[in-house]
Motif scaffolding. Structure first.
Motif: not given
Ligand code: ADP
Ligand code: MG
Lengths: 356, 265
Positions: A1-3, A5-6, A9-10, A12, A15, A17-18, A21-23, B87-88, B115, B137, B141, B148, B180-181, B212
């Motif tokens: 499953m391609s993720q 795109a996630a 997104a910059p 937000a 969050l 400790a955002h 969990v990112r790449d 995802d977007r 996602p 992780r 998170h 919060r 999300p954005r 946000l």
């Protein structure tokens, strides 16, 4: 499953400790986000919840061939373990993913006939028949799931039931391959080199290890990212979709995995019994499997063990009252649905909490 | 166009153009056009049955539009399935709660990380180490998100055992976990006590302050007036008015259609 795109997104920025969990590629780009949780979080266990207790239970069962008073008891335990696989895999679909299936015995049959035919008609070793059966059950579930899992509730139930009925017709009519209503004869047992696993006591070890592996796989799955996503669908399909879960694909994968497990049970059944016939895989056994899922405890990992135990034990107790057995199962189903919808596993949980 | 309060330098996160949806003979949403600027809170208000939830469902991808365009950060999304829109960068909560009652509070938020996760079915069946470190992780998170809103103590409880207000907070944090954005909030204060609604308002204000963008459907006028940079008023699926809280408050069409009857909600 391609993720992918996630990750585009910059963040937000909302969050804490955002970036944790990112790449990897993005790791650290967010810089000075809030500190990680002050509260310690339990690390995921090395072994899945319940996997260890399954190992303990299976370890206890090692004694079976030694303490069983006769081969008949061992044969019942073999059947019990095969039905544990069947009921547990169906529980994955119904209990955890929330999708009704009334065709599970059909996938059981696909596995049994695939492995049985390869052995009886083509002389292939059961060691290859077993993976072939998993493939047949999984593929069968995938193909029926493709249209059926677009449906919900009663419609899904009827579609799977219809599929099961079609399979039974095929098992009956493809006589050159399946032997038709008379059943398939000439299935060879599993063999370890020169030693044929052709007695209940010897084949027990194979059934024992395969069923344990399947149960651990199920315990693992339920406690994983994909498992949580399929359980989320069981909780709320709309909620799951709102978190980016492709609910259709996830249901399809769950269905196929459960079908493959039923196929494995089918192969074991064929080479333990050395004979298969269509009625074992008809709509009625499918309904019984569903009843056993509910009786054991829908959506509970231990449920299928109780369900299978009841399924194997009750007919033994009521050997002379075959009709009474049906009545009892029907009654038990009603009592469970109305009185304790969490099933036997739910009752057991309740007692455990009460004892503490 | 109105609401110059937001820096004009930032672009539009969402653009809706000529959006309609019919249910049989009912035009639940009829030819709506509006924009949400990056970083703004935009409220959509209107009487019950105005089409607000239908509008949300079309933006989120649950309901297909009969016609019209939806553009998220420059990309057309009206034909995209719901999960791809997440995802977007679209996150949402529901008017009727959709939490996973049988899972733990923590697990609910962990699922929200889907996602951004990677481990697949083989990883799941074999319980591979890479899946476990990813899960650790995500748990940390998720716990930070629960802290919060003061739900960290309840992390291991069954989500269905939470109070209604806590379930609403949980659903919000779960949506936030997707990264999300643009957040779609469908009546976040509905059913909450006065204190609960104030709390929800503070949290949404905080999230917005962190950057946000929010599209808010809400009947609680205090919340709408306090949080929104810009308000869209609809009735019977149609445009009635759009503007800053002050402009909308005094708009005669709006008073006629909605505010007059609901001012003290
Ligand atoms: N699935 C549906 N089928 C038929 N009519 C619907 C459906 N969903 C909404 N509607 C109708 O569309 C209109 C708008 O509903 P909704 O979007 O829920 O309004 P709101 O959220 O503003 O209260 C109502 O008249 C409602 O009855
Ligand atoms: Mg609504």
């Amino acid at each position: 499953m391609s993720q992918t795109a996630a990750t585009e997104a910059p963040p937000a920025g909302a969050l804490p400790a955002h970036d944790d969990v990112r790449d990897d590629a993005r790791e650290g780009t967010g810089g000075t986000d809030a500190a990680p949780a002050a509260r310690p979080v339990r690390k995921p266990r090395l072994f899945a919840r319940n996997a260890v207790s399954f190992v303990v239970l299976w370890a206890l069962m090692i004694a079976v061939p030694f303490v069983a008073p006769n081969f008949y008891v061992v044969s019942l335990v073999n059947l019990f373990l095969i039905y544990v696989i069947l009921i547990a895999s169906l529980n994955l679909v119904i209990g955890f993913c929330g999708q009704i299936s009334l065709g599970h015995a059909g996938f059981f049959g696909l596995g049994a006939y695939a492995s049985g035919i390869l052995s009886a008609k083509f002389g292939l070793t059961p060691w290859l028949g077993l993976p072939a059966a998993a493939l047949a059950g999984g593929l069968g579930a995938f193909v029926i799931g493709l249209p059926a899992l677009r449906l919900h509730g009663h419609y899904l139930a009827m579609a799977t039931l219809g599929f099961n009925a079609i399979l039974v017709v095929l098992f009956n009519e493809l006589i050159p391959l399946t032997g038709g209503p008379n059943g398939l004869l000439g299935i060879e047992p599993f063999a370890l080199g020169p030693i044929a696993l052709d007695t209940d006591e010897t084949v027990f070890w194979l059934v024992w290890i395969v069923s344990l592996v399947v149960m651990i796989a199920i315990a693992n799955l339920v406690d994983s990212r994909m498992g949580r996503s399929l359980r989320a669908i069981g909780g709320s399909e709309r909620g799951a979709a709102s978190l980016g879960i492709d609910t259709y694909r996830t249901k399809l994968a769950t269905f196929a995995i459960a079908g493959a497990m039923a196929g494995i049970a089918g192969s074991l059944y064929a080479h333990v019994n050395l004979y298969v016939s269509p009625e074992t895989f008809s709509v009625f056994p499918s309904i019984m499997l569903l009843v056993m899922v509910a009786l054991g405890g829908t959506g509970r990992l231990w449920g299928p063990i109780f369900g299978a135990a009841v399924f194997i034990a009750v007919p033994q107790v009521l050997l002379d009252f075959a009709d009474l057995e049906l009545l009892l199962f029907g009654l038990a189903m009603l009592i469970v649905l109305i009185g304790f919808p969490a099933g036997i596993a739910g009752l057991a949980d309740g007692w455990r909490r009460w004892l503490k | 166009m109105s609401g110059e309060s937001i820096a004009a330098a930032t672009g539009d996160i969402l653009e809706v153009a000529g959006l309609s949806r019919n249910f049989g003979a009912i035009a639940a949403v009829a030819d709506l056009s509006f924009k949400v600027r990056e970083g703004e809170v935009k409220a959509v208000i209107g009487p019950n049955g105005a089409g607000k939830t239908t509008l949300f469902d079309m933006i989120a991808g649950v309901t297909a539009p009969s016609s019209g365009r939806i553009t998220l950060a420059g990309e057309r999304i009206e034909r995209m399935p719901a999960h791809k829109r997440v995802d977007r960068g679209i996150g949402r909560t529901f008017q009727t709660l959709q939490i996973f009652t049988e899972m733990s509070v923590l697990e609910n938020v962990v699922v929200g990380h889907y996602p951004r996760g990677h481990s697949g079915w083989v990883n799941a069946l074999l319980r591979l180490p890479s899946g476990l470190s990813e899960e650790r992780r995500e748990r940390e998170h998720a716990m930070a998100l629960l802290e919060r809103v003061g739900l960290a103590d309840r992390a291991n409880d069954r989500a269905g055992d939470l109070s209604f207000g806590d379930r609403k907070l949980l659903e919000l944090m779960r949506a936030l976990a997707t990264g999300p954005r643009l957040l779609l909030l469908d009546e976040p204060a509905a059913g909450l006590s006065h204190a609960g609604a104030e709390r929800m308002m503070e949290i949404v204000a905080e999230l917005n302050a962190d950057g946000l963008s929010v599209l808010l459907v809400e009947h609680n006028m205090r919340m709408v007036m306090n949080l929104s940079h810009d308000i869209l008023v609809i009735g019977n699926g149609r445009f009635i008015a759009e503007g800053t809280p002050d402009a909308v408050r005094t708009n005669p069409d709006v008073i006629a259609a909605y505010l007059g009857e609901d001012e003290d909600a």
